[in-house]
Design a protein around this motif. Sequence first.
Motif: not given
Length: 286
Positions: A245-247, A278-282
Motif C-alpha cells: 500500500l502507498p505510504t 508512489k512510495q511503499y513501506g517495507t
Amino acid sequence: MASDEQPTIELRLDGAGEPATTTTTGYETAKRKRRSWIAWVVAGVVLVILIVGVVLVETVGRSAAVRIAQNEIASSLGLESSDGVAVDLGSGSLIVQALTGGLDVVTIDIDRFAVNGLESSVQVIATGVPVVTSQPIDTVSMDVAITGDEVSKLATTLSGTGLDSIELEGTAIRVSTVFELLFFEIPVALDLVPVAAGDSIAFEPESVILGEEQISVADLLDNPLVSGLAGGLLSSQEFCVASSLPTALTIDSVAVANDNLVIQLSADGIALDDAAWKQYGTCPTP
C-alpha cells in the motif's frame, strides 16, 4: 368648332390637405412573418448545436477523465493494468464541477488487488478531488476486503503451531487444532480478533474453546499444563501490509464483516501528485 380647353388632372387630398397614407400590403406582412419564423428556426438550431456540443464535451471529457483515473490508480497501487478498475465520477456535470475547482465524489472499485500475497477486492471513495493535482484531496477512504479462503493462507501468521482449520466466525477468526495429551486428543479452538497495528494487522486472542468448555485466555495461560500445550496457539504474529500500500494511506481499523476480513484505510488532505502515493513501506522478510 374645336374647343381650346386643355385637359386637367385632379389631385385628391385627404383631410387637411395631406396625401393619403399608403397601407401595408398583405405581401409585406407575410414577408415579415417569414423573417420572424426563420429567426426562431436559426435560434433553435444554434441552441441544439450548443446542447449537442456540451453533451459531446461532457461525454468525451468524462471518458478521458475515467481513463486517466484508472491509469493513475493502477500505477499508484502497483497493478499490472487498469483492467478490472471501475471509476464512477458521480452524476453531476464534470464541466460545472471543473469550473468550481474539482469533483465532488469519485468512487473506484478494483476487482483484484494483492495484499502481501492475499487476493482482495478494493473500494475507494474520494471526496473533494481537485482538478489541479498540486491541491489536496479532501478525504480518501479505502476498504480492502479479503475473503475467508484467502485468510486461511495466514496459517503460519495466526498461530505458532499447526492448525486444522481457519474460518471467519461472527466478528472473529476462529482457528482450531487438536492437542495430544498422553492417550487423549483435546480439540482446541481459538477466536482471534484482528486489530490495526501501525502498518500491520495483529490478531488478538479473544476466547478459547477447550473441548466443550469456553475459557478466558488469561485463565488458560495461568494453567501450566494447558498453557504448555496451547502456548504455541496463542503466539500470534502480525501480518504486514506496508509493502502493498502507498505510504499515503493509514490503517484505521480491521474487522471481520460479511465473511470478509476488511481493512479500512484513509488519507486526508494529501495532494494527488504527492510522492506518498508512489512510495511503499517495507515488510520483514519471512
